[in-house]
Motif scaffolding. Structure first.
Motif, mmCIF file in Angstrom:
data_model
loop_
_atom_site.group_PDB
_atom_site.id
_atom_site.type_symbol
_atom_site.label_atom_id
_atom_site.label_comp_id
_atom_site.label_asym_id
_atom_site.label_seq_id
_atom_site.Cartn_x
_atom_site.Cartn_y
_atom_site.Cartn_z
ATOM 1 N N GLN B 33 -41.439 -42.582 -40.710
ATOM 2 C CA GLN B 33 -40.641 -42.172 -41.856
ATOM 3 C C GLN B 33 -41.207 -40.891 -42.452
ATOM 4 O OE1 GLN B 33 -40.147 -45.589 -44.554
ATOM 5 N NE2 GLN B 33 -40.664 -46.933 -42.830
ATOM 6 N N TRP B 34 -40.320 -40.114 -43.035
ATOM 7 C CA TRP B 34 -40.726 -38.915 -43.771
ATOM 8 C C TRP B 34 -40.314 -39.097 -45.235
ATOM 9 C CZ3 TRP B 34 -43.492 -34.705 -42.083
ATOM 10 C CH2 TRP B 34 -43.705 -34.597 -40.699
ATOM 11 N N TYR B 35 -41.245 -38.704 -46.113
ATOM 12 C CA TYR B 35 -41.019 -38.767 -47.550
ATOM 13 C C TYR B 35 -41.273 -37.397 -48.157
ATOM 14 C CZ TYR B 35 -40.976 -43.900 -47.422
ATOM 15 O OH TYR B 35 -40.665 -45.217 -47.171
ATOM 16 N N ARG B 36 -40.595 -37.136 -49.265
ATOM 17 C CA ARG B 36 -40.796 -35.905 -50.018
ATOM 18 C C ARG B 36 -41.315 -36.250 -51.408
ATOM 19 N NH1 ARG B 36 -35.502 -33.891 -51.131
ATOM 20 N NH2 ARG B 36 -35.668 -34.938 -53.141
ATOM 21 N N GLN B 37 -42.209 -35.405 -51.927
ATOM 22 C CA GLN B 37 -42.717 -35.595 -53.272
ATOM 23 C C GLN B 37 -42.671 -34.268 -54.018
ATOM 24 O OE1 GLN B 37 -46.904 -36.688 -53.820
ATOM 25 N NE2 GLN B 37 -46.331 -37.968 -55.570
ATOM 26 N N ASN B 38 -41.791 -34.202 -54.997
ATOM 27 C CA ASN B 38 -41.768 -33.042 -55.871
ATOM 28 C C ASN B 38 -42.917 -33.155 -56.865
ATOM 29 O OD1 ASN B 38 -38.658 -33.531 -55.131
ATOM 30 N ND2 ASN B 38 -39.061 -31.364 -55.438
ATOM 31 N N SER B 39 -43.375 -32.016 -57.340
ATOM 32 C CA SER B 39 -44.540 -31.979 -58.210
ATOM 33 C C SER B 39 -44.374 -32.910 -59.406
ATOM 34 C CB SER B 39 -44.775 -30.546 -58.690
ATOM 35 O OG SER B 39 -45.899 -30.492 -59.537
ATOM 36 N N GLY B 40 -45.350 -33.792 -59.589
ATOM 37 C CA GLY B 40 -45.320 -34.672 -60.743
ATOM 38 C C GLY B 40 -44.349 -35.818 -60.646
ATOM 39 N N ARG B 41 -43.817 -36.073 -59.465
ATOM 40 C CA ARG B 41 -42.834 -37.141 -59.306
ATOM 41 C C ARG B 41 -43.282 -38.138 -58.242
ATOM 42 N NH1 ARG B 41 -37.921 -35.386 -61.272
ATOM 43 N NH2 ARG B 41 -37.376 -37.593 -61.222
ATOM 44 N N GLY B 42 -42.516 -39.210 -58.095
ATOM 45 C CA GLY B 42 -42.783 -40.188 -57.046
ATOM 46 C C GLY B 42 -42.249 -39.704 -55.711
ATOM 47 N N LEU B 43 -42.536 -40.462 -54.672
ATOM 48 C CA LEU B 43 -42.071 -40.102 -53.338
ATOM 49 C C LEU B 43 -40.627 -40.558 -53.136
ATOM 50 C CD1 LEU B 43 -45.273 -40.275 -53.066
ATOM 51 C CD2 LEU B 43 -44.832 -40.576 -50.634
ATOM 52 N N VAL B 44 -39.893 -39.771 -52.367
ATOM 53 C CA VAL B 44 -38.501 -40.085 -52.049
ATOM 54 C C VAL B 44 -38.360 -40.169 -50.535
ATOM 55 C CG1 VAL B 44 -36.114 -39.289 -52.158
ATOM 56 C CG2 VAL B 44 -37.613 -38.988 -54.137
ATOM 57 N N HIS B 45 -37.779 -41.256 -50.070
ATOM 58 C CA HIS B 45 -37.562 -41.428 -48.629
ATOM 59 C C HIS B 45 -36.514 -40.443 -48.139
ATOM 60 C CE1 HIS B 45 -35.614 -43.375 -45.104
ATOM 61 N NE2 HIS B 45 -36.866 -43.574 -44.786
ATOM 62 N N LEU B 46 -36.848 -39.721 -47.057
ATOM 63 C CA LEU B 46 -35.917 -38.742 -46.500
ATOM 64 C C LEU B 46 -35.199 -39.276 -45.272
ATOM 65 C CD1 LEU B 46 -38.014 -35.438 -46.669
ATOM 66 C CD2 LEU B 46 -36.160 -36.153 -48.181
ATOM 67 N N ILE B 47 -35.957 -39.757 -44.314
ATOM 68 C CA ILE B 47 -35.357 -40.111 -43.036
ATOM 69 C C ILE B 47 -36.296 -41.030 -42.275
ATOM 70 C CG2 ILE B 47 -36.323 -38.119 -41.816
ATOM 71 C CD1 ILE B 47 -33.527 -37.848 -40.429
ATOM 72 N N LEU B 48 -35.724 -41.900 -41.465
ATOM 73 C CA LEU B 48 -36.477 -42.840 -40.641
ATOM 74 C C LEU B 48 -36.020 -42.675 -39.205
ATOM 75 C CD1 LEU B 48 -37.027 -46.620 -41.388
ATOM 76 C CD2 LEU B 48 -36.109 -45.898 -39.195
ATOM 77 N N ILE B 49 -36.951 -42.583 -38.284
ATOM 78 C CA ILE B 49 -36.620 -42.500 -36.864
ATOM 79 C C ILE B 49 -37.321 -43.650 -36.156
ATOM 80 C CG2 ILE B 49 -38.487 -40.814 -36.416
ATOM 81 C CD1 ILE B 49 -36.540 -39.597 -34.268
ATOM 82 N N ARG B 50 -36.593 -44.399 -35.357
ATOM 83 C CA ARG B 50 -37.139 -45.565 -34.683
ATOM 84 C C ARG B 50 -37.829 -45.156 -33.381
ATOM 85 N NH1 ARG B 50 -35.917 -49.486 -37.832
ATOM 86 N NH2 ARG B 50 -33.991 -49.456 -39.053
ATOM 87 N N SER B 51 -38.663 -46.022 -32.895
ATOM 88 C CA SER B 51 -39.490 -45.682 -31.731
ATOM 89 C C SER B 51 -38.672 -45.439 -30.473
ATOM 90 C CB SER B 51 -40.524 -46.780 -31.476
ATOM 91 O OG SER B 51 -39.867 -48.004 -31.227
ATOM 92 N N ASN B 52 -37.435 -45.956 -30.427
ATOM 93 C CA ASN B 52 -36.587 -45.743 -29.242
ATOM 94 C C ASN B 52 -35.638 -44.553 -29.424
ATOM 95 O OD1 ASN B 52 -34.875 -46.839 -31.117
ATOM 96 N ND2 ASN B 52 -34.032 -48.407 -29.769
ATOM 97 N N GLU B 53 -35.810 -43.823 -30.509
ATOM 98 C CA GLU B 53 -35.016 -42.622 -30.747
ATOM 99 C C GLU B 53 -35.874 -41.388 -30.518
ATOM 100 O OE1 GLU B 53 -33.959 -43.752 -34.826
ATOM 101 O OE2 GLU B 53 -31.857 -43.891 -34.165
ATOM 102 N N ARG B 54 -35.239 -40.327 -30.083
ATOM 103 C CA ARG B 54 -35.978 -39.085 -29.818
ATOM 104 C C ARG B 54 -35.673 -38.023 -30.866
ATOM 105 N NH1 ARG B 54 -38.666 -41.906 -28.287
ATOM 106 N NH2 ARG B 54 -39.207 -42.552 -26.165
ATOM 107 N N GLU B 55 -34.474 -38.091 -31.436
ATOM 108 C CA GLU B 55 -34.074 -37.083 -32.411
ATOM 109 C C GLU B 55 -33.085 -37.712 -33.379
ATOM 110 O OE1 GLU B 55 -33.352 -33.182 -30.746
ATOM 111 O OE2 GLU B 55 -31.658 -32.880 -32.112
ATOM 112 N N LYS B 56 -33.166 -37.237 -34.635
ATOM 113 C CA LYS B 56 -32.249 -37.746 -35.640
ATOM 114 C C LYS B 56 -31.950 -36.642 -36.639
ATOM 115 C CE LYS B 56 -31.450 -41.994 -38.189
ATOM 116 N NZ LYS B 56 -32.003 -43.334 -38.505
ATOM 117 N N HIS B 57 -30.704 -36.607 -37.113
ATOM 118 C CA HIS B 57 -30.299 -35.584 -38.063
ATOM 119 C C HIS B 57 -29.820 -36.232 -39.349
ATOM 120 C CE1 HIS B 57 -30.058 -32.203 -35.042
ATOM 121 N NE2 HIS B 57 -30.078 -33.253 -34.254
ATOM 122 N N SER B 58 -30.052 -35.522 -40.457
ATOM 123 C CA SER B 58 -29.507 -35.939 -41.743
ATOM 124 C C SER B 58 -29.349 -34.686 -42.584
ATOM 125 C CB SER B 58 -30.438 -36.929 -42.433
ATOM 126 O OG SER B 58 -29.941 -37.271 -43.714
ATOM 127 N N GLY B 59 -28.106 -34.216 -42.692
ATOM 128 C CA GLY B 59 -27.870 -32.985 -43.435
ATOM 129 C C GLY B 59 -28.620 -31.817 -42.830
#
Lengths: 112, 111
Positions: B33-59
């Motif tokens: 999983q990838w998460y983003r954290q803006n300064s002074g804020r909590g983490l936000v989940h961006l995208i999850l890629i499973r072990s049987n996937e090679r590539e994934k797009h979101s926006g």
């Protein structure tokens, strides 16, 4: 859907004082986490709850830190007595036992 | 360790450019999983890629996963000033419901 709520957002205390943080997870989320994030580092897991039971507290400094999750909903994290090195952001997160975690805004603690 | 290690530690680009950050890990995983954290804020989940996937797009996000090399990359296309944040990868193994975070990549997008 309301997110994870935390309070206070900021806290400044003197060393050796005590402090408590509160977290209200997303409704229905069984698993709750507390993380400590020191400036420039990633979040470090302190404790994980499943409902009102502790799943993992291996990284919680138990001589000064304590946490509870009564009734399996809200949780509090306490530090007593605080040390200078406890200055950090304390993050609460929850999950409905899925892969993704949902984080609150955090509490920034400064120990002087 | 299940921890992901992000590279580079810091990245500065001009608005409109693409940003690529990498993640390496050491254990077998169920997903990453990838998460983003803006300064002074909590983490936000961006995208999850499973072990049987090679590539994934979101926006504007594109994530790749190479389980043989135990590595992942996150590409943000046409970056915006609002993308300025720290980005963390988190390898996930089923059963523990725990994520272990590295130090992250600090991305600065200059308007």
């Amino acid at each position: 859907e309301a997110g994870v709520a935390q309070s206070p957002r900021y806290k400044i205390i003197e060393k050796r004082q005590s402090v408590a943080f509160w977290c209200n997870p997303i409704s229905g989320h069984a698993t709750l986490y507390w993380y400590q994030q020191i400036l420039g580092q990633g979040p470090k897991l302190l404790i994980q709850f499943q409902n009102n039971g502790v799943v993992d507290d291996s990284q919680l400094p138990k001589d000064r830190f304590s946490a509870e999750r009564l009734k399996g909903v809200d949780s509090t994290l306490k530090i007593q007595p605080a040390k200078l090195e406890d200055s950090a952001v304390y993050l609460c997160a929850s999950t409905p036992n899925s892969d993704t975690q949902y984080f609150g805004p955090g509490t920034r603690l400064t120990v002087l | 360790s299940q921890q992901g290690e992000e590279d580079p530690q810091a990245l500065s680009i001009q608005e409109g450019e693409n940003a690529t950050m990498n993640c390496s890990y050491k254990t077998s995983i169920n997903n990453l999983q990838w998460y983003r954290q803006n300064s002074g804020r909590g983490l936000v989940h961006l995208i999850l890629i499973r072990s049987n996937e090679r590539e994934k797009h979101s926006g504007r996000l594109r994530v790749t996963l190479d389980t043989s090399k135990k590595s992942s990359s996150l590409l943000i296309t046409a970056s915006r000033a609002a993308d300025t944040a720290s980005y963390f990868c988190a390898p996930f193994r089923a059963g523990s419901y725990q994520l272990t975070f590295g130090k992250g990549t600090k991305l600065s997008v200059i308007p």
